[in-house]
Design a protein around this motif. Structure first.
Motif, mmCIF file in Angstrom:
data_model
loop_
_atom_site.group_PDB
_atom_site.id
_atom_site.type_symbol
_atom_site.label_atom_id
_atom_site.label_comp_id
_atom_site.label_asym_id
_atom_site.label_seq_id
_atom_site.Cartn_x
_atom_site.Cartn_y
_atom_site.Cartn_z
ATOM 1 N N ASP A 64 0.832 -1.209 0.000
ATOM 2 C CA ASP A 64 0.000 0.000 0.000
ATOM 3 C C ASP A 64 0.860 1.250 0.000
ATOM 4 N N ILE A 65 1.909 1.216 0.820
ATOM 5 C CA ILE A 65 2.783 2.391 0.898
ATOM 6 C C ILE A 65 3.458 2.610 -0.452
ATOM 7 N N ALA A 66 3.850 1.511 -1.095
ATOM 8 C CA ALA A 66 4.467 1.627 -2.419
ATOM 9 C C ALA A 66 3.487 2.277 -3.390
ATOM 10 N N ALA A 67 2.229 1.872 -3.322
ATOM 11 C CA ALA A 67 1.221 2.437 -4.219
ATOM 12 C C ALA A 67 1.017 3.924 -3.931
ATOM 13 N N MET A 68 0.986 4.282 -2.627
ATOM 14 C CA MET A 68 0.790 5.690 -2.270
ATOM 15 C C MET A 68 1.942 6.561 -2.758
ATOM 16 N N SER A 69 3.160 5.999 -2.722
ATOM 17 C CA SER A 69 4.321 6.830 -3.038
ATOM 18 C C SER A 69 4.301 7.297 -4.494
ATOM 19 N N THR A 70 3.520 6.627 -5.340
ATOM 20 C CA THR A 70 3.481 7.056 -6.740
ATOM 21 C C THR A 70 2.112 7.621 -7.120
ATOM 22 N N HIS A 71 1.172 7.628 -6.174
ATOM 23 C CA HIS A 71 -0.175 8.107 -6.474
ATOM 24 C C HIS A 71 -0.206 9.644 -6.417
ATOM 25 N N PRO A 72 -0.863 10.297 -7.386
ATOM 26 C CA PRO A 72 -0.847 11.774 -7.393
ATOM 27 C C PRO A 72 -1.515 12.402 -6.167
ATOM 28 N N ASP A 73 -2.429 11.702 -5.513
ATOM 29 C CA ASP A 73 -3.115 12.281 -4.358
ATOM 30 C C ASP A 73 -2.447 11.960 -3.028
ATOM 31 N N TYR A 74 -1.287 11.331 -3.088
ATOM 32 C CA TYR A 74 -0.589 10.994 -1.846
ATOM 33 C C TYR A 74 0.835 11.520 -1.871
ATOM 34 N N ARG A 75 1.373 11.801 -0.704
ATOM 35 C CA ARG A 75 2.796 12.097 -0.570
ATOM 36 C C ARG A 75 3.334 11.241 0.575
ATOM 37 N N VAL A 76 4.341 10.471 0.286
ATOM 38 C CA VAL A 76 5.015 9.699 1.335
ATOM 39 C C VAL A 76 6.341 10.394 1.602
ATOM 40 N N ALA A 77 6.652 10.624 2.862
ATOM 41 C CA ALA A 77 7.930 11.262 3.184
ATOM 42 C C ALA A 77 8.568 10.540 4.350
ATOM 43 N N SER A 78 9.858 10.269 4.222
ATOM 44 C CA SER A 78 10.566 9.691 5.356
ATOM 45 C C SER A 78 11.806 10.533 5.617
ATOM 46 N N LEU A 79 12.222 10.552 6.865
ATOM 47 C CA LEU A 79 13.330 11.415 7.254
ATOM 48 C C LEU A 79 14.473 10.584 7.807
ATOM 49 N N VAL A 111 13.098 16.854 15.259
ATOM 50 C CA VAL A 111 12.897 16.035 14.063
ATOM 51 C C VAL A 111 11.441 16.057 13.614
ATOM 52 N N GLU A 112 10.522 15.958 14.588
ATOM 53 C CA GLU A 112 9.106 15.927 14.221
ATOM 54 C C GLU A 112 8.694 17.237 13.549
ATOM 55 N N GLN A 113 9.301 18.349 14.033
ATOM 56 C CA GLN A 113 8.983 19.648 13.432
ATOM 57 C C GLN A 113 9.534 19.714 12.004
ATOM 58 N N ALA A 114 10.720 19.137 11.811
ATOM 59 C CA ALA A 114 11.320 19.152 10.474
ATOM 60 C C ALA A 114 10.440 18.395 9.486
ATOM 61 N N LEU A 115 9.978 17.208 9.887
ATOM 62 C CA LEU A 115 9.160 16.416 8.976
ATOM 63 C C LEU A 115 7.818 17.104 8.724
ATOM 64 N N THR A 135 2.092 28.481 9.076
ATOM 65 C CA THR A 135 2.971 27.497 8.485
ATOM 66 C C THR A 135 3.741 26.801 9.604
ATOM 67 N N VAL A 136 4.507 25.775 9.273
ATOM 68 C CA VAL A 136 5.413 25.154 10.240
ATOM 69 C C VAL A 136 6.820 25.357 9.701
ATOM 70 N N MET A 137 7.681 25.977 10.510
ATOM 71 C CA MET A 137 9.034 26.315 10.068
ATOM 72 C C MET A 137 9.980 25.137 10.253
ATOM 73 N N TRP A 138 10.883 24.987 9.338
ATOM 74 C CA TRP A 138 11.960 23.999 9.494
ATOM 75 C C TRP A 138 12.823 24.438 10.681
ATOM 76 N N PRO A 139 13.141 23.557 11.616
ATOM 77 C CA PRO A 139 13.881 23.971 12.816
ATOM 78 C C PRO A 139 15.334 24.357 12.502
ATOM 79 N N ASP A 140 15.809 25.411 13.156
ATOM 80 C CA ASP A 140 17.171 25.911 12.907
ATOM 81 C C ASP A 140 18.247 24.902 13.293
ATOM 82 N N VAL A 141 17.920 24.021 14.256
ATOM 83 C CA VAL A 141 18.967 23.145 14.791
ATOM 84 C C VAL A 141 19.308 21.987 13.849
ATOM 85 N N ILE A 142 18.492 21.817 12.799
ATOM 86 C CA ILE A 142 18.763 20.718 11.859
ATOM 87 C C ILE A 142 19.078 21.308 10.491
ATOM 88 N N ARG A 143 20.196 20.864 9.926
ATOM 89 C CA ARG A 143 20.542 21.299 8.581
ATOM 90 C C ARG A 143 19.863 20.366 7.586
#
Lengths: 614, 97
Positions: free
Chosen positions: A484-499, A539-543, A601-609
C-alpha cells in the motif's frame, strides 16, 4: 442406532457442551490436532485474532488444514483457510469475483513444485543437459511474479511464495554433488526466485525448501498419500509444515520483539556467581562451560541482526560487572548491553523500567530465564513481556532461542544491522547532553543533518517496518502494508515522506515517516510517526515542515491532522497544538486539528541542517 | 527358551482399553461422543466421513496404534468394524476382535 446425518444436532450439542477451546502446548498426537481443530471451527474464540489464509498450490494441501488451525491458534490466530483448486492459479487471481477474492485473504500462499508442472524436466534432468529445467525455472518464477501482479490488483495482503525443495531422488544418486548437480540447479532456481521476489512489495519467500531439508528430504513425502491424493507432504511432516508456515505468516504480519532480556546465573553461565565466584562459574571451552559459551554466541547472533540485549539478575551489581569485564571466556561485553538491572527487586518491576529506559513497550521485551519461579512472577506481574519457556537442560537453550518466533522478521534493514551501535551512540549523546549548559546548545552542537525521501524503492521496507512497529510516537497508528505504501508513493493524491537523520555521533538512519492524502481539497496527515530514539530534537517539526510545504505544492489550503488515541500513544496527544494547529470538530475517538496554510505554516527547525536527497 | 508374555494392549500408558482408544480417535476426528459410536458406523452413517477426513482418520489411527496401512487398502477401510478388525489383526490381539 447409528449416528446419521439427521443426528448431527446431537453431535453439535455434544460439542457445545465439551468444546472449551483449550489450546494445548507441546507435542500433540494426530487425534489431538483433529479434536482441537474441530473445537476451533465451532465459532469465534475470544482470545484469538481472526485470520483468513488462502493457499494456491500445485499439490493437495487441504489435508493440512487441522494442523494449520491448531498451530495458528497457538500463535494467537483463529485461522480460516481457503484452498484453491490445484494448478488453477491465474484463473482465480485474475477474476475479481473468484472465490479467492471473495474470501478476501489476509495472506496468500503460492506453493508450486517444479516436478508438478513438468516432471520430465526434473526426473529426466539429463535428457536435455538440464536445459529444460532451466527453462522451467524461468517460467515458474515469471508465473509467480505474474500471480503477484494479478493479486495486487485486488489486494495488498502479504504474499508468501514457497521456494523449491530439492527432490529425494536425483538422477546421479550419491554422485549428484559432482558435475551437473540437480540439487545445485534447485539452488539456482531458488536464488532466481529470491531476486524476483525482492522487486515486489509485500512479498516474501516461504522457505519450504529449508523446511523439507530440516525434516529430511527422503522422509518428506509418503508415497501412499502421493498416490492416493497428490499429497506431497507425509502425515508425520504435516504438523511441522503447519508450524513453519504459521511462524512465517506471524513473522510477516506482526511486529517483532526488540530486546532480549537475559538472566545470568545458570543462563549465561553455569553456577551462581555470588556463591561460586568469578573462577567458579562454568563458562569456557569444556563441558559444561562450553554449553553456556555456545549459548552466548547465539545471543550475540541475535544482537547482530538488531536485537537489543539487556540483563536482569538478582545479584550484586559489582560482582556481575566484574564478571562481564574480567572473565576471559565471557563473549558478551558489558558495553554491548543496552540496559541492565542487577538488584534484588522483583524482575517484573525491573523489566518495566528497562522498557521505559529503552523507549519500548513491555511487549517488545523477551525474557530468557532458567528459573520457572521468576518466569511465573513475570507472567503474573508483567504479562505483556514475552517469556520463553526455557527447558531444564542447558543443552536445549540454543534451540529454545532459535524456536522462539518473537524476533522473526522478514528481511534485515540497515537500521537492524546498526541498531546496537546506535544505542551506544545514544548513550554517548546522553553523556554529551549532560555536559551542555542548555538544551539549545546541546541541539546545535549535535550538528544534526536531515534528508527527506519521498518513498523511494530502497527505503520502502524500512518505512513499512516503522509503520508496522511504531506504537508511541504515532498519531494515527495505521498499519499500512508495504504494498500500500508503495502504491501511495506514486499516487498523485498521496505524498510519502521519510526522514533520515545524522549527527556528530553517527547515522541515526530512517527515523520518521509521514503520509499526506488529498481529501476534499485538504491535505490530510494519514500517518505521522517517529522513532522515540530521536525525541526532543526537532525532528518531528522538520518532517511536519516538509509535509506542510508538500501540502502547498499539492495546492491545498489546509493541513488536517488527526490524533487517534491508543493505549500507547499518549505521548503525542498535544503534538498538533505544539505545531500550531487549531482544534476542529471530528467524529468520536478522534481529535482533529487544522492548519490554515493561508495564514500559518510550520518552520523547518534551525537546529537541523537540511541535506539534499542522496 | 522362555517366551515373553504377549503385550497387553489393554493397558497403555493411559490405561485405556483398545476399544476406548479406538472410540477416542473416532470421537476426535468426527466429534461423536465416544459412547455413541457404533460398530456398524461407516462413511455411510457419519456425514463428516468424507475422503479428506478419511485420510486424517487413517493418520490418527496409524499414529495412535503404531500401525501402517497399505495404499491399496486405505480406500476400503471406511467402516468402524473394518478398521477395528484390521488394527486388531495388526496388533495380533485376536482376543479383542
Amino acid at each position: 442406532m447409528p449416528l446419521s446425518t439427521s443426528d448431527s444436532s446431537t453431535a453439535e450439542a455434544y460439542l457445545r457442551d465439551t468444546a472449551r477451546v483449550e489450546i494445548p502446548r507441546g507435542e500433540l498426537k494426530v487425534a489431538d490436532y483433529l479434536r482441537v481443530a474441530r473445537s476451533l471451527r465451532t465459532g469465534p474464540v475470544a482470545e484469538l485474532r481472526p485470520f483468513r489464509l488462502a493457499l494456491l498450490s500445485s499439490h493437495t494441501l487441504n489435508v493440512v488444514e487441522p494442523y494449520l488451525m491448531v498451530e495458528a491458534a497457538r500463535a494467537g490466530l483463529q485461522l480460516e483457510v481457503y484452498f484453491g483448486a490445484f494448478g488453477q492459479f491465474e484463473q482465480e487471481l485474475a477474476d475479481p469475483a473468484s472465490p479467492l477474492h471473495t474470501f478476501a485473504p489476509n495472506a496468500l500462499v503460492l506453493a508450486l513444485r517444479p516436478e508438478d508442472i513438468d516432471a520430465d524436466a526434473v526426473v529426466r534432468y539429463h535428457a536435455t543437459g538440464g536445459e529444460r529445467f532451466e527453462q522451467l525455472a524461468g517460467t515458474l518464477v515469471e508465473r509467480l511474479q505474474r500471480c503477484v501482479t494479478l493479486f495486487r490488483e485486488q489486494s495488498s495482503a502479504p504474499v508468501l511464495m514457497a521456494n523449491f525443495a530439492e527432490p529425494a531422488i536425483t538422477p546421479l544418486g550419491v554422485f549428484d554433488a559432482g558435475a551437473a548437480s540437480l540439487v545445485a540447479a534447485y539452488g539456482r532456481i531458488n536464488e532466481r526466485l529470491r531476486r524476483g521476489t525482492s522487486d515486489h512489495a509485500g512479498t516474501v519467500i516461504w522457505d519450504y525448501a529449508g523446511l523439507v531439508r530440516s525434516r529430511g528430504t527422503a522422509a518428506w513425502t509418503d508415497q501412499r498419500l502421493w498416490a492416493l491424493g497428490r499429497i506431497a507432504v507425509g502425515a508425520t511432516n504435516q504438523p511441522a509444515l503447519a508450524r513453519h508456515l504459521v511462524r512465517t505468516i506471524a513473522g510477516v504480519t506482526r511486529p517483532s520483539a526488540k530486546c532480549l532480556v537475559l538472566d545470568l546465573d545458570n543462563t549465561l553461565w553455569g553456577g551462581v556467581i555470588g556463591d561460586d565466584g568469578l573462577e567458579g562459574i562454568a563458562l569456557g571451552d569444556d563441558y559444561p562451560g562450553s554449553v553456556f559459551k555456545a549459548f552466548q554466541r547465539r545471543v550475540l547472533a541475535l544482537m547482530d541482526r538488531g536485537v537489543l540485549l539487556a540483563v536482569v539478575s538478582k545479584n550484586d551489581p559489582d560482582v556481575v560487572e566484574r564478571a562481564f569485564r574480567e572473565h576471559p571466556e565471557m563473549l558478551i561485553g558489558w558495553d554491548q548491553l543496552a540496559a541492565s538491572r542487577i538488584n534484588w527487586r522483583p524482575k517484573s518491576i525491573n523489566l518495566r523500567e528497562i522498557a521505559d529506559e529503552l523507549n519500548l513497550g513491555a511487549d517488545a521485551l523477551v525474557m530468557f530465564d532458567d528459573n520457572p519461579v521468576e518466569r511465573a512472577e513475570i507472567a503474573a506481574n508483567a504479562p505483556e513481556v514475552k517469556v520463553i519457556d526455557v527447558p531444564v537442560d542447558p543443552l536445549q537453550f540454543e534451540m529454545a532461542l532459535a524456536e522462539c518466533a518473537y524476533f522473526d522478521q522478514p528481511g534485515l534493514s540497515n537500521e537492524d544491522r546498526t541498531r546496537n551501535a546506535s544505542y551506544q551512540q545514544e548513550r554517548q549523546r546522553r553523556e554529551f547532553g549532560q555536559r551542555c549548559a542548555t538544551v539549545t546548545e546541546f541541539l546545535y552542537s549535535l550538528e544534526m543533518e536531515a534528508c527527506i525521501d519521498a518513498g523511494s524503492r530502497p527505503t520502502l521496507s524500512r518505512v513499512a517496518q516503522l509503520v508496522a512497529k511504531t506504537n508511541q510516537f504515532n498519531l494515527t497508528t495505521r498499519r499500512h502494508a508495504e504494498a500500500d505504501i508503495a502504491a501511495m508513493s506514486t499516487h498523485p493524491d498521496y505524498r510519502v515522506a521519510s526522514l533520515r537523520l545524522r549527527d556528530r555521533f553517527g547515522d541515526q538512519g530512517l527515523v520518521a515517516v509521514g503520509i499526506l492524502a488529498r481529501r476534499n481539497g485538504d491535505a490530510v496527515v494519514d500517518t505521522f510517526l517517529m522513532s522515540c530514539r530521536v525525541m526532543n530534537r526537532g525532528v518531528e517539526q522538520a518532517l511536519m515542515a516538509h509535509l506542510v510545504a508538500e501540502a502547498r505544492r499539492m495546492g491545498c489550503d489546509r493541513v488536517i491532522g488527526d490524533y487517534v488515541p491508543t493505549r500507547r500513544n499518549g505521548l503525542v496527544q498535544d503534538f498538533y497544538s505544539r505545531m500550531g494547529f487549531a482544534g476542529v470538530a471530528a467524529e468520536e475517538g478522534v481529535a482533529r486539528y487544522a492548519l490554515d496554510l493561508r495564514e500559518e505554516t510550520v518552520m523547518w527547525p534551525d537546529v537541523i541542517r537540511r541535506r539534499p536527497h542522496e | 527358551m522362555a517366551r515373553l508374555p504377549p503385550f497387553d494392549y489393554t493397558r497403555t500408558a493411559f490405561h485405556m482399553t483398545f476399544d476406548e482408544r479406538l472410540r477416542s480417535v473416532f470421537s476426535s476426528v468426527f466429534g461423536i461422543e465416544p459412547t455413541r459410536l457404533l460398530e456398524t458406523d461407516s462413511s455411510q452413517t457419519i456425514a463428516e466421513w468424507d475422503s479428506l477426513s478419511h485420510l486424517n482418520l487413517i493418520f490418527a489411527l496409524e499414529s495412535e496404534f503404531d500401525v501402517r496401512f497399505d495404499a491399496e487398502e486405505i480406500p476400503a477401510l471406511v467402516s468402524v468394524n473394518a478398521l477395528r478388525l484390521r488394527i486388531a489383526k495388526a496388533l495380533d490381539a485376536a482376543e479383542y476382535v
